[in-house]
Design a protein around this motif. Sequence first.
Motif, mmCIF file in Angstrom:
data_model
loop_
_atom_site.group_PDB
_atom_site.id
_atom_site.type_symbol
_atom_site.label_atom_id
_atom_site.label_comp_id
_atom_site.label_asym_id
_atom_site.label_seq_id
_atom_site.Cartn_x
_atom_site.Cartn_y
_atom_site.Cartn_z
ATOM 1 N N GLU A 96 0.824 -1.209 0.000
ATOM 2 C CA GLU A 96 0.000 0.000 0.000
ATOM 3 C C GLU A 96 0.857 1.258 0.000
ATOM 4 O O GLU A 96 0.532 2.250 -0.668
ATOM 5 N N SER A 97 1.958 1.208 0.731
ATOM 6 C CA SER A 97 2.885 2.337 0.747
ATOM 7 C C SER A 97 3.426 2.619 -0.641
ATOM 8 O O SER A 97 3.418 3.778 -1.110
ATOM 9 N N MET A 98 3.893 1.584 -1.322
ATOM 10 C CA MET A 98 4.438 1.772 -2.668
ATOM 11 C C MET A 98 3.378 2.308 -3.619
ATOM 12 O O MET A 98 3.653 3.190 -4.450
ATOM 13 N N ALA A 99 2.167 1.786 -3.512
ATOM 14 C CA ALA A 99 1.094 2.230 -4.395
ATOM 15 C C ALA A 99 0.764 3.704 -4.194
ATOM 16 O O ALA A 99 0.348 4.389 -5.134
ATOM 17 N N CYS A 100 0.962 4.190 -2.978
ATOM 18 C CA CYS A 100 0.693 5.595 -2.671
ATOM 19 C C CYS A 100 1.881 6.499 -2.999
ATOM 20 O O CYS A 100 1.833 7.705 -2.746
ATOM 21 N N GLY A 101 2.948 5.916 -3.538
ATOM 22 C CA GLY A 101 4.110 6.708 -3.913
ATOM 23 C C GLY A 101 5.017 7.054 -2.756
ATOM 24 O O GLY A 101 5.787 8.021 -2.832
ATOM 25 N N THR A 102 4.952 6.269 -1.690
ATOM 26 C CA THR A 102 5.757 6.521 -0.499
ATOM 27 C C THR A 102 6.816 5.436 -0.351
ATOM 28 O O THR A 102 6.481 4.246 -0.408
ATOM 29 N N PRO A 103 8.079 5.809 -0.181
ATOM 30 C CA PRO A 103 9.136 4.799 -0.013
ATOM 31 C C PRO A 103 8.874 3.918 1.201
ATOM 32 O O PRO A 103 8.269 4.354 2.184
ATOM 33 N N VAL A 104 9.362 2.685 1.124
ATOM 34 C CA VAL A 104 9.142 1.754 2.217
ATOM 35 C C VAL A 104 10.464 1.142 2.664
ATOM 36 O O VAL A 104 11.310 0.779 1.848
ATOM 37 N N LEU A 105 10.639 1.078 3.968
ATOM 38 C CA LEU A 105 11.722 0.332 4.598
ATOM 39 C C LEU A 105 11.083 -0.908 5.198
ATOM 40 O O LEU A 105 10.156 -0.804 6.009
#
Length: 338
Positions: A247-256
């Motif tokens: 969901e983070s990636m889909a929202c354009g937010t980097p993920v750790l």
Amino acid sequence: MILYDARWIGNHGIGRFAAELQNRLPNLAAFQTGRRPWHPLDPIFLGYALLRRKPPLFFSPGYNSPLGWPGKFVFSLHDLNHLRVPDNSNAAKRAYYRVIIKPACHRAAFVLTVSEYSKQEICAWARIGEERIVNVGNGVGPPFVASGKRYEPGYPYLLYVGSHKAHKNLPRLFKAYATSGVRNRVRLILTGEPDAETSRDLGNLGLMDHVTFIGFPNNEELSAYYRGGLAVVFPSLYEGFGLPALESMACGTPVLTSNVCSLPEIVGDAGILVDPRDLESIADGIRRLVEDTTLVADLRERGQQRAQQFTWEKTAAKTFGILQLALAEAAPPALAED
């Protein structure tokens, strides 16, 4: 008509899977009772209900399976969390898996799961051929998209989404955040409410003034939190899939996230993968996300591209195909004689 256990629909991982499939699969008849599908006695009551209704196929998006039902069924085993994570397990849960779920894996027409990692774990544990365990994956879709409302509290923040159970690795996340050197520049926001243990951990690290809890936002609100975040931090020790990372990636937010279990399979090279048991590995990942703007921009783009590989339409299409195969199989003799 396929009888579908709609009782799983809710605000959790299996609940999202259940709701998205119900919205997309044709010819489902919802099975509803007041009893929770994860009740230890549900398999008995479920088997009795199916004997009365005699559907051509019963399908559960969760891990419950009917006892005493000679007909065809498909159920879903998303992971082996209750066996693999000691803090989420006990003697009763282990017995349920041994007595109910393992035999069901052999009786079911098919068992659905959501990652290749989970598929291999289930095959090895249940000692069943890979052809009966099908990875249909999870998906993502609106409102988890890059465009839309952003949460803008007036300060940059890292976001954690998930429960506070032991396998989510929050104590190490807190320690890594405390030692990363970014606490005075970037706040940490977490879903849920602070329990006594979490509050104690934060207090011991001097983080109470640097952390915010946002309760349990709905999907629209959660997508705004994703979009507004500098990054999502999700260093879990065990996941069968890991929806917050997707969901983070889909929202354009980097993920750790972690370099173990299913998470590398989901994130690929579109996120920062860390050793979830190594504090410095997590802390270094946090520092990179805060300080390296070029990396962040690259991860935003790669994350959105990666997320496009996971859609609920794909999951529903795979599931539909399996359900059709199950329906086409010869009916068990006890039913064929009716």
